[in-house]
Scaffold this motif. Structure first.
Motif, PDB file in Angstrom:
ATOM      1  N   GLN A 510     -55.168 -50.384 -31.256  1.00  4.40           N
ATOM      2  CA  GLN A 510     -54.726 -51.423 -32.174  1.00  4.40           C
ATOM      3  C   GLN A 510     -55.407 -52.747 -31.857  1.00  4.40           C
ATOM      4  OE1 GLN A 510     -50.461 -52.349 -32.321  1.00  4.40           O
ATOM      5  NE2 GLN A 510     -50.643 -52.641 -34.529  1.00  4.40           N
ATOM      6  N   ARG A 511     -55.938 -53.374 -32.911  1.00  2.00           N
ATOM      7  CA  ARG A 511     -56.473 -54.740 -32.832  1.00  2.00           C
ATOM      8  C   ARG A 511     -55.938 -55.498 -34.040  1.00  2.00           C
ATOM      9  NH1 ARG A 511     -60.792 -55.652 -29.149  1.00  2.00           N
ATOM     10  NH2 ARG A 511     -60.607 -57.808 -29.860  1.00  2.00           N
ATOM     11  N   THR A 520     -63.234 -43.551 -38.467  1.00  5.82           N
ATOM     12  CA  THR A 520     -64.419 -42.710 -38.368  1.00  5.82           C
ATOM     13  C   THR A 520     -63.974 -41.265 -38.193  1.00  5.82           C
ATOM     14  OG1 THR A 520     -65.892 -44.395 -37.436  1.00  5.82           O
ATOM     15  CG2 THR A 520     -66.418 -42.115 -36.963  1.00  5.82           C
ATOM     16  N   VAL A 521     -64.375 -40.409 -39.117  1.00  2.62           N
ATOM     17  CA  VAL A 521     -64.164 -38.973 -38.966  1.00  2.62           C
ATOM     18  C   VAL A 521     -65.457 -38.418 -38.378  1.00  2.62           C
ATOM     19  CG1 VAL A 521     -63.488 -36.834 -40.092  1.00  2.62           C
ATOM     20  CG2 VAL A 521     -62.698 -39.036 -41.007  1.00  2.62           C
ATOM     21  N   TYR A 683     -61.201 -41.206 -35.312  1.00  2.00           N
ATOM     22  CA  TYR A 683     -61.052 -42.392 -34.468  1.00  2.00           C
ATOM     23  C   TYR A 683     -60.666 -43.571 -35.362  1.00  2.00           C
ATOM     24  CZ  TYR A 683     -63.598 -39.498 -31.150  1.00  2.00           C
ATOM     25  OH  TYR A 683     -63.981 -38.464 -30.320  1.00  2.00           O
ATOM     26  N   VAL A 684     -59.687 -44.349 -34.913  1.00  2.10           N
ATOM     27  CA  VAL A 684     -59.162 -45.435 -35.736  1.00  2.10           C
ATOM     28  C   VAL A 684     -58.959 -46.671 -34.878  1.00  2.10           C
ATOM     29  CG1 VAL A 684     -57.305 -46.206 -37.254  1.00  2.10           C
ATOM     30  CG2 VAL A 684     -57.960 -43.791 -37.226  1.00  2.10           C
ATOM     31  N   VAL A 685     -59.395 -47.827 -35.402  1.00  4.55           N
ATOM     32  CA  VAL A 685     -59.003 -49.127 -34.859  1.00  4.55           C
ATOM     33  C   VAL A 685     -58.444 -49.920 -36.028  1.00  4.55           C
ATOM     34  CG1 VAL A 685     -59.745 -51.244 -33.720  1.00  4.55           C
ATOM     35  CG2 VAL A 685     -60.745 -49.053 -33.048  1.00  4.55           C
ATOM     36  N   SER A 686     -57.218 -50.419 -35.872  1.00  3.22           N
ATOM     37  CA  SER A 686     -56.535 -51.042 -37.006  1.00  3.22           C
ATOM     38  C   SER A 686     -55.496 -52.038 -36.517  1.00  3.22           C
ATOM     39  CB  SER A 686     -55.850 -49.953 -37.852  1.00  3.22           C
ATOM     40  OG  SER A 686     -55.093 -50.514 -38.903  1.00  3.22           O
ATOM     41  N   THR A 852     -64.777 -57.190 -30.606  1.00  2.00           N
ATOM     42  CA  THR A 852     -64.513 -56.823 -31.994  1.00  2.00           C
ATOM     43  C   THR A 852     -64.009 -55.395 -32.122  1.00  2.00           C
ATOM     44  OG1 THR A 852     -66.763 -56.023 -32.378  1.00  2.00           O
ATOM     45  CG2 THR A 852     -66.354 -58.374 -32.735  1.00  2.00           C
ATOM     46  N   SER A 853     -63.389 -55.117 -33.248  1.00  2.16           N
ATOM     47  CA  SER A 853     -62.877 -53.772 -33.536  1.00  2.16           C
ATOM     48  C   SER A 853     -63.986 -52.727 -33.586  1.00  2.16           C
ATOM     49  CB  SER A 853     -62.092 -53.784 -34.852  1.00  2.16           C
ATOM     50  OG  SER A 853     -60.963 -54.615 -34.750  1.00  2.16           O
TER      51      SER A 853
END
Length: 929
Positions: A510-511, A520-521, A683-686, A852-853
């Motif tokens: 989390q960001r 990103t898949v 992969y997730v940044v959110s 950064t994310s």
């Protein structure tokens, strides 16, 4: 802060594209996200300071912009502003030596300097604890520079800049800018000459010129300093006064005035170049960046050729299929701007007919203007992109840049936000009126066609001015460089995991700095997954994913993303294939639906297959005209053998004879074998919590099941051939530079623990201060930049060296590189000073490295690929602290063999071959294949 962009999408299988609300409230919510708070103050000496507080990371961007650029150069001194930018990296009176050295020690990131027509800027992002060091260094070169400027430095940097010029000129279409400026601006106009300048003027620069230029242009009253990050205004005022307050004012520089010239008549010119594709240019000079028409010009250019669904894309690329690439944009400068349209003609098409059609499309657009939907899509795309960019405090495009540019050119740090407010309310009629005002004037129409170039203007052998500086210069009293406090270890975001109902793993961090979600898949495929006899299959399959699904055609897909402010992208490394999404978090559900449609339901329409095939073939042909791409297509098979998954062109574009014959069935089969849920990790940044993201992902991917066909496999059992040291010279006539790419395969896997090897290579090849770069660039002046890299891949890794060098020094450059490598591996390994510089720098740069994310997202992916723990980056600081010169020497000598490189040289064989024959290695001359 509220963000309320609400967009609805019924389902992934909908037969129509999703639409954005596009109402005023939604756009206003987006505008809140680009509101950069700031305070300003001015020192008694005239230095203007802008401060923005951003406490998301313990870093501060230090950005200083000088109000001088190439438009301010006197006759006979073209390129001088840029040359001087280089000299300011060679040390100052109280910080002698290379400027990068103390910055490397403090862990600076986003570090560089640039020159353009209107300004010269220097920037670095530093740990908060190192801010005083950065301010000392910037103030010392502003107020205490000339005592450190030597004839040796000047002579060397003239060579470096001339090689930077050769490097740009050596590219396909590399001579276009000179022709454009020559045609568009009269000879006396400040924008008539390029920023890089002429070879003759660079050679003629003298030390006396340097002193005069510095005194006239680099006073504090001619500069803007921006501090953005973990600092408040009170702290900033105290520090800036301490380090800059005693610097005397300089002369007042009034930037050169310049009108917006209009050509008396249309100009049609043809240029011949070693290019694969005919390119058509259309250019107009239009008003500068503070003009009231600038926003409408930008919108018009974006609609014409900047969107994926642009007019030119839809007409020439998708519709008539007479072009393989189009673009349009406005390059804004202080006094004027350049409006440019360019089109790459599809090979085999009639360039005259395409040229006429291009003019017809532009004429129609100018006459009738855009639609409301085109304008709204452009507004959404622009605002969402700016929100993403504002996560970074510095660099080339972060918040410090927006503040500095506004203050320098408009005397208003809030200038960018005001322009975005204008953008949000712009109408089609405004765009049409501005297009008619400026694009109805005569155009400069340049055509670049395949052929031999005109003779290249090389640097004169002599011509430099007197070596002695003015005798009346007296250095100021000595200043003490401040110490840097120890830094706390990195606090990497906690990594969380989840699973979708079908078992796909979700890796999440989390960001909350910006309201954006990055998804990103990732699939276990990559360039290495291409069948050995069908290279280019994956690239063609990937290129088709955004060109139509079973429910949306390519135009509908592009428009849907633009309405949402989302971007669906794809790409591949050697080991992995990624299909990803960047989305405003408020639009995540409909954006994910688009991503899912692209991944799960590609149409592979026969008509689209043929169109995209021609684009890929044109891309391969273009690669064969670029020296770096030629080298990267040549070396892999020499290192790994043609049967190895890594023994194919690194670009992944494949070979023309294969791409020409690929069938739709092969593309469908590849998609089924590799793009499937049992080969995927997400992969997730959110800023959204994991449970919210997982629920949305489940709605899109949770019911995705594997096809009945078997998963693809990669043959890493293929034998890597025994390396035979040699030189392969790829003949590329008319090359003012040679591109050197050398490599060897190391006895190491990417999943091994390679931190020590990478740290040792920081001394030899990685980074500006590494031995190879310092030798070829800073000592010899033969190259704009050279490096050696431990190239991480999942399986057996290569060590690669690359260096573009001036053609007449190709053999000398190889010899000098080998000398540095072998000295390092035998008796001159890592020195204590290098260790004491790099280790603290590596530790201190961690916070800036993961500011950064997208950087966090990349770390999640690389940790998985190289089998690292989730907390890997939180452990490296202590490991750095334990490194020794002896340990680093040992690991470098264990893996790297200085006598076992294969060298690929792309250059003019008539110039280069005699030099290579003197090196004692077998030389084979080939043509690009």
């Amino acid at each position: 802060m509220a963000f309320g962009v609400c967009v609805l999408l019924s389902s992934c299988a909908s037969s129509s594209a999703p639409t954005a609300s596009g109402d005023h409230a939604a756009v206003e919510a987006l505008l809140e996200g680009v509101d950069i708070g700031y305070e300003t103050f001015t020192l008694d000496n005239g230095l203007r300071v802008v401060v923005h507080e951003d406490n998301k990371a313990p870093v501060v961007a230090v950005s200083i912009w000088y109000n001088v650029g190439s438009k301010d150069e006197p006759p006979g001194r073209t390129g001088f502003a840029h040359l001087f930018e280089h000299l300011m990296f060679n040390g100052s009176e109280n910080a002698p030596g290379d400027y990068f050295e103390p910055l490397r020690e403090i862990g600076a990131t986003d570090l560089n300097g640039t020159t353009w027509f209107d300004r010269t800027n220097y920037f670095q992002t530093v740990p908060r604890s190192a801010l005083e060091r950065a301010l000392f260094l910037e103030s010392d070169r502003m107020g205490h520079l000339l005592g450190a400027v030597t004839q040796e430095n000047l002579t060397n940097q003239i060579g470096v800049v001339q090689n930077e010029k050769r490097q740009g000129d050596n590219q396909p279409y590399g001579m276009v800018e000179y022709a454009q400026l020559e045609a568009l601006f009269p000879e006396s106009h400040p924008y008539h000459h390029s920023t890089i300048g002429s070879m003759a003027d660079l050679s003629a620069a003298s030390l006396a010129d340097v002193h005069a230029w510095f005194r006239e242009n680099y006073g504090p009253n001619n500069a803007v300093l921006v501090l953005a990050g973990n600092i408040n205004t009170a702290e900033a005022r105290q520090l800036v006064e301490r380090y800059f307050g005693d610097i005397a004012r300089g002369p007042v520089n009034t930037p050169a005035a310049a009108d917006v010239p209009t050509l008396p008549n249309r100009i049609d010119e043809t240029m011949y170049d070693r290019v694969a594709t005919t390119r058509l240019y259309r250019n107009w000079v239009v008003p500068g960046l503070t003009d009231e028409d600038q926003v409408a010009l930008q919108v018009g250019a974006t609609i014409l050729g900047g969107l994926a669904s642009s007019r030119l894309d839809n007409e020439l690329v998708r519709g008539e299929q007479t072009a393989v690439r189009v673009s349009a944009g406005v390059q804004p400068f202080q006094r004027v701007s350049m409006f440019e349209v360019d089109v790459d003609v599809k090979p085999g098409e009639d360039a005259d007919a395409v040229s006429r059609r291009l003019d017809e499309i532009i004429t129609e657009f100018v006459a009738n203007g855009p639609t409301e939907d085109e304008v709204r899509r452009t507004v959404m795309r622009t605002l969402s992109g700016r929100i993403r960019g504002l996560e970074r405090v510095g660099g080339f495009d972060g918040k410090a840049v927006a503040l500095a540019e506004g203050m320098l050119y408009a005397d208003n740090p809030d200038f960018e936000r005001q322009r975005l407010q204008e953008l949000a309310s712009i109408t089609p009629e405004q765009v049409r009126a501005v297009m008619q005002r400026w694009l109805s004037r005569p155009v400069y129409a340049l055509r670049v066609v395949p052929g031999d170039r005109a003779a290249y203007a090389e640097a004169p052998a002599t011509g430099r001015g007197p070596a002695a500086p003015p005798s009346n210069y007296v250095a100021g009293p000595p200043r003490q460089m401040p110490a840097v406090a120890a830094d706390a270890s990195l606090d990497f975001p906690d990594v969380q995991r989840g699973r979708l109902t079908n078992g796909i793993e979700v890796v999440y961090a989390q960001r909350t700095a910006v309201p954006v979600t990055y998804v990103t898949v990732e699939f276990d495929a990559g360039v290495a997954a291409d069948p050995v006899n069908r290279l280019g299959t994956q690239a063609l399959m990937l290129n088709l994913l955004n060109e139509g699904t079973t429910s949306l055609n390519s135009i509908q897909l592009a428009e849907a993303q633009e309405r949402l402010g989302a971007t669906v992208y794809n790409g591949a490394t050697l080991d992995r294939t990624v299909i990803g999404l960047t989305s405003l978090s408020t639009n995540l559900d409909p954006s994910l639906a688009l991503l899912g449609d692209v991944i799960r339901n590609p149409a592979f329409s026969p008509a689209e297959v043929e169109r995209v095939r021609r684009q890929q073939l044109a891309g391969i042909a273009s690669e064969m005209t670029r020296p770096d791409a030629i080298a990267r297509r040549t070396l892999p098979a020499l290192l790994y053998g043609a049967d190895h998954p890594y023994g194919r062109p690194f670009s992944g574009s494949g070979t023309a004879n294969v791409v020409e014959t690929l069938t739709r069935d092969e593309l469908v089969a590849f998609h089924q074998a590799w793009i499937r849920p049992d080969s995927a990790t997400i992969y997730v940044v959110s800023d959204l919590p994991l449970n919210r993201v997982t629920a949305a992902l489940n709605r899109t991917f949770g019911n995705w099941t594997p096809p009945s066909v078997a998963r693809g496999t990669k043959n890493f059992g293929a034998v890597i051939p025994t390396l035979r040291p040699r030189i392969v010279l790829v003949n590329r006539p008319q090359s003012p530079q040679s591109f050197i790419l050398a490599g060897q395969v190391l006895n190491a896997q990417g999943t091994d623990d390679l931190l020590n090897l990478q740290s040792a290579n920081e001394v030899l090849g990685a980074g500006f201060l590494a031995r190879i770069n310092m030798e070829l660039r800073e000592r010899r002046g033969w190259s704009y930049g050279a490096r050696g890299a431990v190239q991480l891949v999942e399986h057996q890794i290569p060590y690669l060296i690359q260096a573009p060098v001036q053609a007449d020094r190709t053999g000398d450059s190889i010899a000098a590189t080998l000398e540095q490598i072998n000295a390092f591996l035998t008796n001159d390994g890592v020195r204590a000073a290098e260790l004491n510089r790099n280790i603290p720098g590596n530790i201190r740069q961690l916070s800036g490295q993961f500011e950064t994310s997208p950087a966090i997202l990349g770390a999640l992916q690389s940790n998985a690929l190289y089998n690292r723990p989730d907390n890997y980056w939180e452990t490296v600081a202590d490991r750095y602290r334990g490194m020794t010169t002896q340990g680093l020497d040992q690991v470098a000598r264990q893996y790297i063999d200085g006598d076992n490189f294969v060298w690929v040289i792309v250059g003019d064989a008539s110039v280069v071959r005699p030099q290579l024959d003197r090196l004692g290695l077998p030389v084979e001359v080939v043509n690009p294949q």
